[in-house]
Design an enzyme around this catalytic site. Structure first.
Site: not given
Length: 767
Positions: A3, A6, A456
């Protein structure tokens, strides 16, 4: 890592080292670390290991087709040569656990919740079916909970493991040591706890269905998450695969004894690109990809470099001009000398840009994980306190354990585990119907904060294909005559501009004829005899110098105006006279102006970003309604990511919309990347959202859908926690037995699913 917390814990430990600055990305499972000479990579790996995890130093990027990458050799993003992508393996592992657990859980839930299905000794069948789910299916949660406990941490995995284990162990104890295991046991519903595991009527309470169902639901959530993470390395693989796979290299002709021919005669030998070395000369035929970066030594042609540069107009090359690997030779035969190979090429450098942008992206901090870090210890402490309080007040051990287990079960995060994946599943399904593909929950968090949209130009705001935008003729020359002559001439050429002219003539219903004595002057134009007329089409200087044709002032003025707009004039003449100018340009999509207006309605600032010249960019911006101050032109591919980063440093939260390889790094760098489905695979893989149709109006629709999905997830999480907060006190004081707690937990899951299903009615037309 299991998760986002961590990743945060590893990052915190690394940053405690002197002089170390680390960013740990949960989605890509990589850490980007800046460290001084006093710290070694071994120190960094030891720190990660001491935190309870593992780490390795990544290997240099290499194409998967590189024969040097033997099976088992790490490649881009941890992909092993000749093996299975670890991310794909992870997703398959979760899918296997989910499938097996789901098949075993369904009969357990059915027998436990429907008394009519409770035959003699059904409880032992339930135990047999539930045990593999709790032990093997939930093993990743138990393992993560144990690792977290060793390091004094608690996450959602801790709550899952404790809740599932409590429900299972309580049921096992009841089956082995109370009347719950006897033949004829039935398990009815009760609104209030009985204070014992069995009553005189032969009924008892076990909670195997709770343990199995919670495990299966959470496994489903982890599988959806793993499937989303699986695509994070695909951008690099797709980028590296854009290059040519083999190449025709010139080698000295060998003699009969294998030595090089002393005459110096050469032959073409086709070899894998990985075997090219600097100085090799190789052949590039029309339509082929250029194998690597080099210098043209012979031949002239037009090279389509739009995938790397963003320029819509092909680049004319001649001897002495540089060319870039992975671009396409659109014209004649070229002989190229390799100047850079392997990791030194521009394509490999762009791959590194994409990887750096992905690793530098802020990690996703899930709300459920953040809250569970505090919520889990509170729940466990409350369960222990409940057990102690009931025992201290003279209640039996059975009653005390019943209340404590009810606390743990009511707190099981089934609804939490469903909150994100169910809303994401429904939202992405609705998005697919609308031509919008959403890759993961982190995308939804980004859409809420976006205030700037970088667009772009080529292929996004414009079609990315050359087309005729105007035809100017000399006095008394019919347009159809110009199209017939120019279209017939250009139809014999492979040049992209020539194809645009020929296609326009055919679309206008003009019959094209075969050209006699056709000649292609590389980079200048074409000539030939059309219906008995000596005709030419090409650059003005070529017509003047080689054909002694002087254009009239009216056509000069029209051509000059087109050039100021970044458009390309094609001069046409026959029988010694200049007769017309055909203006060719990359055309603006019909939907672009409406899409820009909708983005502004959402409170977003549109910015046009392009590698084209300033004049062409300004003309497109004026057409679609973008402020001239928000136009950034003549930007090299490697600089696009820098433009996005600069906007972010100025405080903007940036969404990037692109379609080409040259946009991939910027898409990864942006807080939210949107790619056009009509673009390259690299851009699609590097983005967070894909607009399948290529219609720019899907961009504001995608942002609306993402925000609606995010609101649903936040609502799901709120009610999942709210039901826990409301029900925990009831369980603690004994007003909620574990069976009712399990039913309440199931109801919260039903609510979450029902709330998520409302996204199926999302209508992009509603503002």
């Amino acid at each position: 890592m299991t998760c986002a917390s961590c990743a945060a814990r590893i990052e915190k430990k690394l940053n405690k080292l002197d002089g170390v600055t680390a960013t740990v990305n949960y989605a890509t499972e990589k850490a980007k670390v800046h460290f001084p000479d006093s710290v070694s990579t071994e120190d960094l790996i030891d720190t990660v290991t001491a935190t309870g995890y593992t780490a390795t130093v990544p290997t240099p990027l290499a194409p998967a087709t590189d024969p040097a990458a033997a099976p088992g050799t790490p490649g881009p993003q941890g992909v092993t040569g000749g093996g299975l992508d670890p991310r794909e393996a992870e997703a398959r592992a979760w899918r296997t656990r989910l499938t097996v657990s789901g098949v075993l859980t369904v009969p357990v839930v059915a027998m436990s919740m429907i008394p009519a299905l409770q035959f003699d000794n059904w409880q032992w069948i339930s135990l047999t079916l539930a045990s593999p789910v709790v032990v093997w299916g939930a093993l990743p949660f138990h393992r993560a909970a144990f690792t977290n406990a060793r390091h004094g941490a608690a996450t959602m995995d801790t709550l899952i493991s404790v809740g599932v284990s409590a429900a299972y162990l309580w049921s096992l104890w009841a089956l082995l040591f109370t009347h719950a295991g006897r033949t004829g046991m039935r398990m009815p519903f009760e609104l209030l706890p009985s204070g014992d595991t069995a009553d005189a009527a032969g009924s008892a309470h076990i909670y195997l269905e709770v343990a199995a169902a919670v495990t299966t639901f959470i496994l489903a959530g982890r599988y959806f998450e793993a499937r989303a993470k699986r695509s994070s390395g695909a951008a690099l693989r797709a980028l590296l695969d854009m290059g040519a796979k083999d190449v025709a290299v010139l080698r000295a002709r060998p003699t009969s004894n294998g030595a090089p021919d002393p005459s110096g005669e050469t032959v073409e030998t086709r070899i894998p690109v990985a075997q090219l070395v600097v100085g090799d000369q190789f052949v590039v035929r029309p339509g082929e990809k250029i194998a690597t970066d080099g210098i043209v030594t012979s031949g002239t042609s037009a090279v389509d470099a739009s995938m790397l540069t963003g320029e819509s107009v092909p680049v004319e090359v001649a001897p002495g001009d540089p060319v870039v690997g992975a671009t396409v030779n659109a014209g004649g035969r070229l002989l190229v000398r390799a100047t850079r190979v392997g990791a030194d090429t521009q394509l490999a450098q762009m791959a590194r840009l994409v990887e750096d942008a992905q690793n530098g992206k802020a990690q996703v901090q899930r709300l459920a994980d953040r809250v569970s870090a505090v919520f889990v210890p509170i729940v466990i402490g409350l369960a222990i306190a409940t057990l102690a309080a009931w025992l201290a007040t003279g209640h039996t051990a059975t009653a005390a354990f019943t209340a404590a287990v009810a606390v743990l079960i009511i707190a099981c995060p089934c609804a939490l585990g469903l909150a994100t994946p169910t809303a994401l599943l429904v939202g992405t399904g609705r998005g697919a119907q609308l031509g919008i593909l959403i890759k993961g929950p982190q995308v939804l968090e980004s859409t809420r904060r976006v205030d700037t949209v970088v667009l772009d130009k080529t292929g996004t705001v414009t079609t990315g294909q050359m087309g005729v935008v105007a035809i100017h003729t000399a006095d008394s020359v019919p347009v159809n005559d110009v199209l017939h002559v120019a279209g017939s001439l250009e139809n014999a050429s492979e040049h992209p501009i020539a194809r645009a002219v020929a296609a326009h003539a055919q679309a206008a219903g003009i019959d094209l004829t075969d050209v006699e004595s056709f000649s292609n002057a590389g980079g200048q134009g074409v000539s030939g005899v059309v219906d008995g007329h000596a005709a030419v089409a090409g650059r003005r200087t070529w017509l003047q110098q080689d054909w002694s044709m002087t254009p009239p002032n009216t056509l000069r003025t029209a051509a000059s105006a087109a050039e100021q707009l970044g458009q390309t004039p094609v001069w046409v003449g026959w029988d010694g006279q200049v007769t017309a100018v055909i203006v060719v340009a990359d055309q603006v999509k019909e939907s672009s102006a409406a899409a820009i207006a909708e983005l502004k309605e959402l409170g977003l600032r549109p910015v046009l970003l392009t590698g084209d010249n300033a004049a062409a960019a300004a003309a497109v911006a004026a057409t679609v309604g973008i402020d001239p101050a928000d136009v950034i032109a003549e930007v090299l591919p490697q600089d696009k990511v820098d433009v996005v980063a600069a906007l972010q440093r100025d405080g903007a939260v940036v969404a990037m919309v692109g379609d080409g390889v040259n946009d991939a790094a910027a898409l990864a760098q942006a807080d939210l990347g949107l790619s056009m489905g009509t673009g390259t695979d690299v851009a699609i893989e590097a983005s967070d959202l894909t607009l399948v149709t290529g219609d720019l109006r899907a961009a504001p629709d995608a942002i609306r859908l993402s925000r609606a999905t995010l609101r649903t997830i936040k609502g799901n999480l709120f009610w999942a926690f709210a039901y826990n907060v409301a029900a925990l006190p009831l369980a603690a004081i004994g007003l909620l037995n574990p069976l009712i707690a399990g039913a309440a937990m199931a109801f919260s899951s039903v609510f979450v699913v029902s709330n998520s299903l409302r996204l199926r009615r999302f209508d992009p037309a509603r503002r």
